[in-house]
Enzyme design. Structure first.
Site, PDB file in Angstrom:
ATOM      1  N   SER A  34       6.006   5.071  -0.097  1.00  0.00           N
ATOM      2  CA  SER A  34       7.142   4.489   0.624  1.00  0.00           C
ATOM      3  C   SER A  34       7.007   2.974   0.778  1.00  0.00           C
ATOM      4  CB  SER A  34       7.288   5.168   1.987  1.00  0.00           C
ATOM      5  OG  SER A  34       6.085   5.078   2.713  1.00  0.00           O
ATOM      6  N   LYS A  98      -6.672   6.218  -1.240  1.00  0.00           N
ATOM      7  CA  LYS A  98      -5.331   6.313  -1.791  1.00  0.00           C
ATOM      8  C   LYS A  98      -5.141   7.715  -2.397  1.00  0.00           C
ATOM      9  CE  LYS A  98      -3.615   3.043  -4.197  1.00  0.00           C
ATOM     10  NZ  LYS A  98      -2.368   3.422  -3.511  1.00  0.00           N
ATOM     11  N   GLY A  99      -3.884   8.022  -2.708  1.00  0.00           N
ATOM     12  CA  GLY A  99      -3.624   9.303  -3.358  1.00  0.00           C
ATOM     13  C   GLY A  99      -2.825  10.261  -2.524  1.00  0.00           C
ATOM     14  N   GLY A 100      -2.357   9.803  -1.349  1.00  0.00           N
ATOM     15  CA  GLY A 100      -1.493  10.658  -0.529  1.00  0.00           C
ATOM     16  C   GLY A 100      -0.267  11.109  -1.315  1.00  0.00           C
ATOM     17  N   GLY A 101       0.145  10.284  -2.264  1.00  0.00           N
ATOM     18  CA  GLY A 101       1.293  10.625  -3.110  1.00  0.00           C
ATOM     19  C   GLY A 101       0.879  11.192  -4.454  1.00  0.00           C
ATOM     20  N   GLU A 107      -2.922   4.874 -10.359  1.00  0.00           N
ATOM     21  CA  GLU A 107      -3.067   3.696  -9.488  1.00  0.00           C
ATOM     22  C   GLU A 107      -4.388   2.998  -9.781  1.00  0.00           C
ATOM     23  OE1 GLU A 107      -2.569   5.626  -5.715  1.00  0.00           O
ATOM     24  OE2 GLU A 107      -0.408   5.331  -5.718  1.00  0.00           O
TER      25      GLU A 107
HETATM   26  C1  5RP Z   1       0.157   7.260  -3.450  1.00  0.00           C
HETATM   27  C2  5RP Z   1      -0.611   6.334  -2.590  1.00  0.00           C
HETATM   28  C3  5RP Z   1       0.145   5.566  -1.569  1.00  0.00           C
HETATM   29  O1  5RP Z   1      -0.120   4.210  -1.748  1.00  0.00           O
HETATM   30  C4  5RP Z   1      -0.320   5.996  -0.199  1.00  0.00           C
HETATM   31  O2  5RP Z   1      -0.168   7.399  -0.084  1.00  0.00           O
HETATM   32  C5  5RP Z   1       0.481   5.287   0.905  1.00  0.00           C
HETATM   33  O3  5RP Z   1       1.785   5.764   0.910  1.00  0.00           O
HETATM   34  P1  5RP Z   1       2.873   5.182   1.880  1.00  0.00           P
HETATM   35  O4  5RP Z   1       3.153   3.769   1.456  1.00  0.00           O
HETATM   36  O5  5RP Z   1       4.058   6.088   1.674  1.00  0.00           O
HETATM   37  O6  5RP Z   1       2.354   5.243   3.293  1.00  0.00           O
HETATM   38  O7  5RP Z   1      -1.802   6.172  -2.709  1.00  0.00           O
HETATM   39  O8  5RP Z   1      -0.690   8.012  -4.285  1.00  0.00           O
END
Ligand code: 5RP
Length: 223
Positions: A34, A98-101, A107
């Site tokens: 986001s 990182k990696g929540g998405g 990345e």
């Molecule tokens: C995706 C990521 C994002 O950078 C991380 O999850 C942060 O997400 P957001 O900007 O929605 O808080 O590593 O793989």
């Protein structure tokens, strides 16, 4: 301010930082999530000032193309001046989770090519010790159970992220309850497990600049 307002303010601060450096032939690395989306939307107004972008996910590539921004394959690009991306956690050394998405592998690859990694996050992402956020690990599907057992030996509680397939066709294990006091070593150890593609620790290649959206303004931390 809401968390989204803080993310947007941080993305705009990153744009302000790179604007004086934009050149006709420049290609910019773009992350996922986001906060990265806020950056993409802000960058679009300046698309005539640079050549195009490399994206760390299909979702970001689609968003860039939606704004009429050219998206390049990383293999056709020899260098990236900037990589701008969010994070799930960051410490004072600019080591990240990182990696929540689920985009961690791409990345990490784009960050590896970039000269300057500008990490953009709202202030809640700053922690003393990494690991409160479950550490994402991208795994080759047939190795999932083996990798999970090895992660338990390292002290974590891995959980299979149900229903998620990465852009590379792999699965994600989220590792809970890790107090990551030595991110460099932990990043290496996890990556040595057979079947792991990579993990979401960005310590060997940390951010160069961390922009944190806070109530009083955007705070800049440099390595
Ligand atoms: C995706 C990521 C994002 O950078 C991380 O999850 C942060 O997400 P957001 O900007 O929605 O808080 O590593 O793989």
């Amino acid at each position: 301010m809401t968390q989204d307002e803080l993310k947007k303010a941080t993305a705009e601060a990153a744009l302000k930082r790179i604007l004086p450096h934009l050149e006709d032939n420049m290609i910019i690395g773009i992350g996922t999530g986001s906060t990265a989306n806020f950056f993409i939307d802000a960058l679009a107004a300046h698309k005539a000032k640079f050549d195009g972008c490399v994206a760390s996910s299909q979702a970001s590539a689609d968003r860039l193309k939606g704004h009429g921004i050219q998206v390049y394959d990383l293999n056709s690009v020899s260098s990236l001046r900037f990589y701008i991306d969010g994070a799930d956690e960051a410490n004072e050394h600019l080591h990240l989770i990182k990696g929540g998405g689920a985009a961690l592998t791409r990345e990490k690859i784009v960050a590896a090519v970039a000269k300057e990694f500008i990490c953009i996050a709202d202030g809640s992402k700053k922690v003393d010790v990494l690991g409160q956020f479950p550490l994402p690990v991208e795994v080759i599907p047939m190795a999932r159970s083996h990798v999970a057992r090895e992660l338990v030996k390292l002290g974590g509680d891995p959980a299979y992220r149900e229903g998620v397939v990465t852009d590379n066709g792999n699965v994600i294990l989220d590792v809970w309850n890790m107090q990551i006091v030595d991110p460099m070593t932990m990043e290496q150890k996890i990556n040595q497990i057979t079947g792991v593609v990579t993990n979401g620790l960005f310590a060997q290649r940390p951010a160069n600049v961390l922009l944190l959206g806070m109530e009083g303004g955007v705070k800049t931390i440099t390595a």
